[in-house]
Design a protein around this motif. Structure first.
Motif, PDB file in Angstrom:
ATOM      1  N   GLY A 104      73.564  -4.223  60.905  1.00 56.26           N
ATOM      2  CA  GLY A 104      74.216  -5.666  60.508  1.00 56.26           C
ATOM      3  C   GLY A 104      74.671  -6.940  60.959  1.00 56.26           C
ATOM      4  O   GLY A 104      75.437  -7.691  60.373  1.00 56.26           O
ATOM      5  N   ASN A 105      75.557  -6.323  61.927  1.00 52.41           N
ATOM      6  CA  ASN A 105      76.304  -7.475  62.935  1.00 52.41           C
ATOM      7  C   ASN A 105      75.334  -8.120  63.790  1.00 52.41           C
ATOM      8  O   ASN A 105      75.660  -9.125  63.573  1.00 52.41           O
ATOM      9  N   LEU A 106      74.315  -7.723  63.974  1.00 49.84           N
ATOM     10  CA  LEU A 106      73.498  -8.908  64.501  1.00 49.84           C
ATOM     11  C   LEU A 106      72.923  -9.827  63.279  1.00 49.84           C
ATOM     12  O   LEU A 106      72.130 -10.940  63.529  1.00 49.84           O
ATOM     13  N   LEU A 107      72.554  -9.387  62.383  1.00 45.05           N
ATOM     14  CA  LEU A 107      72.021 -10.077  61.470  1.00 45.05           C
ATOM     15  C   LEU A 107      73.026 -10.952  60.100  1.00 45.05           C
ATOM     16  O   LEU A 107      72.822 -12.047  60.085  1.00 45.05           O
ATOM     17  N   LEU A 112      71.844 -18.810  60.749  1.00 46.61           N
ATOM     18  CA  LEU A 112      72.891 -19.852  61.209  1.00 46.61           C
ATOM     19  C   LEU A 112      72.080 -20.111  62.615  1.00 46.61           C
ATOM     20  O   LEU A 112      72.622 -21.165  62.669  1.00 46.61           O
ATOM     21  N   GLY A 113      72.370 -19.470  63.368  1.00 48.49           N
ATOM     22  CA  GLY A 113      71.962 -19.560  65.319  1.00 48.49           C
ATOM     23  C   GLY A 113      70.314 -19.909  64.718  1.00 48.49           C
ATOM     24  O   GLY A 113      70.263 -20.998  66.143  1.00 48.49           O
ATOM     25  N   PHE A 114      69.564 -19.674  64.049  1.00 46.31           N
ATOM     26  CA  PHE A 114      68.423 -20.116  63.881  1.00 46.31           C
ATOM     27  C   PHE A 114      67.799 -21.187  63.783  1.00 46.31           C
ATOM     28  O   PHE A 114      67.097 -22.399  64.472  1.00 46.31           O
ATOM     29  N   ALA A 131      79.932 -20.184  70.665  1.00 42.01           N
ATOM     30  CA  ALA A 131      80.980 -20.683  70.029  1.00 42.01           C
ATOM     31  C   ALA A 131      80.881 -20.489  68.248  1.00 42.01           C
ATOM     32  O   ALA A 131      82.122 -19.994  67.989  1.00 42.01           O
ATOM     33  N   LEU A 132      80.105 -21.455  67.594  1.00 45.68           N
ATOM     34  CA  LEU A 132      80.404 -21.832  66.195  1.00 45.68           C
ATOM     35  C   LEU A 132      80.349 -20.333  65.528  1.00 45.68           C
ATOM     36  O   LEU A 132      80.599 -20.067  64.572  1.00 45.68           O
ATOM     37  N   ALA A 133      79.348 -19.005  65.948  1.00 44.57           N
ATOM     38  CA  ALA A 133      79.178 -17.822  65.368  1.00 44.57           C
ATOM     39  C   ALA A 133      80.927 -16.766  66.104  1.00 44.57           C
ATOM     40  O   ALA A 133      80.890 -16.336  64.951  1.00 44.57           O
ATOM     41  N   ALA A 162      76.209 -12.643  69.029  1.00 45.60           N
ATOM     42  CA  ALA A 162      74.944 -12.435  70.072  1.00 45.60           C
ATOM     43  C   ALA A 162      73.521 -11.760  69.039  1.00 45.60           C
ATOM     44  O   ALA A 162      72.832 -12.732  69.345  1.00 45.60           O
ATOM     45  N   GLY A 163      73.968 -12.132  67.897  1.00 40.58           N
ATOM     46  CA  GLY A 163      72.881 -12.089  66.654  1.00 40.58           C
ATOM     47  C   GLY A 163      72.482 -13.691  66.301  1.00 40.58           C
ATOM     48  O   GLY A 163      71.776 -13.814  66.387  1.00 40.58           O
ATOM     49  N   ALA A 164      73.897 -14.540  66.960  1.00 36.99           N
ATOM     50  CA  ALA A 164      73.192 -16.065  66.559  1.00 36.99           C
ATOM     51  C   ALA A 164      72.295 -15.911  67.657  1.00 36.99           C
ATOM     52  O   ALA A 164      71.534 -17.184  67.726  1.00 36.99           O
ATOM     53  N   GLY A 165      73.128 -15.928  68.947  1.00 36.99           N
ATOM     54  CA  GLY A 165      72.415 -16.741  69.597  1.00 36.99           C
ATOM     55  C   GLY A 165      70.906 -16.019  70.206  1.00 36.99           C
ATOM     56  O   GLY A 165      70.216 -17.241  70.281  1.00 36.99           O
ATOM     57  N   LEU A 166      71.012 -14.787  70.267  1.00 33.19           N
ATOM     58  CA  LEU A 166      69.209 -14.383  69.833  1.00 33.19           C
ATOM     59  C   LEU A 166      67.816 -15.055  69.581  1.00 33.19           C
ATOM     60  O   LEU A 166      67.365 -15.401  69.292  1.00 33.19           O
TER      61      LEU A 166
END
Length: 188
Positions: A104-107, A112-114, A131-133, A162-166
């Motif tokens: 859930g935290n990764l999602l 936004l990251g994608f 940085a944004l996330a 990390a979820g946004a970065g991935l």
């Protein structure tokens, strides 16, 4: 009627529970698709470049991010009665989280990251997305602690970022190709 037998039969069940937010997100998918289609067609009619790309990115980041933020901002079980907790030691809470909490935290900021680098060229880098996330996540964790009587943890910020970065890495091929930066081949 027990909580397990009750299936979203009051408006609070729809807006005030994780299950309700997920259900509303699914129910809103056709609305999001129509909004995306209308935006793209209006932009195309006005001669805008990349009308579909921009529309998909905008609707995707909003529809994919708002439900996660909404769930983060749901109050604890006894708001105003039980004080929230604060954990500032990195990786301490991670060991106690169950798989659902980690996923859930990764999602939360994955959409936004994608989509952000696809829509905004100025944010098209992994470090900017991280940085944004992390910034948005820190603001939400502060709100949880101050007003919602929930656990605020630096691990949540790390997982959200990390979820946004991935997710940004997953869409990197498309935003790197758009920016004119050569995309590295798998052999490189």
């Amino acid at each position: 009627m027990e909580a397990g037998e009750r299936v979203l039969n009051r408006w609070q069940d729809w807006v005030g529970t994780f299950t309700g937010v997920v259900a509303l997100t699914v129910v809103a998918l056709p609305v999001a698709a129509v909004v995306m289609w209308v935006l793209a067609h209006r932009r195309s009619a006005n001669g805008a470049e990349q009308a579909w790309r921009r529309s998909v990115a905008e609707v995707g980041m909003v529809h994919g991010t708002v439900p996660g933020v909404w769930m983060i901002l749901l109050p604890g079980e006894e708001p105003g009665v039980v004080r929230g907790a604060l954990t500032l030691v990195p990786l301490r809470d991670l060991l106690e989280m169950n798989t659902g909490q980690i996923v859930g935290n990764l999602l939360v900021f994955a959409a936004l990251g994608f989509f952000v680098p696809l829509r905004f060229a100025a944010l098209a880098s992994i470090s900017r997305i991280l940085a944004l996330a992390a910034g948005f996540s820190a603001l939400l964790e502060i709100a949880q602690y101050l007003w919602l009587d929930r656990v605020s943890s630096v691990d949540d910020v790390l997982l959200n970022a990390a979820g946004a970065g991935l997710a940004a890495m997953a869409s990197r091929h498309w935003w790197r190709a758009r920016s004119g930066t050569p995309v590295l081949s798998p052999a490189a």
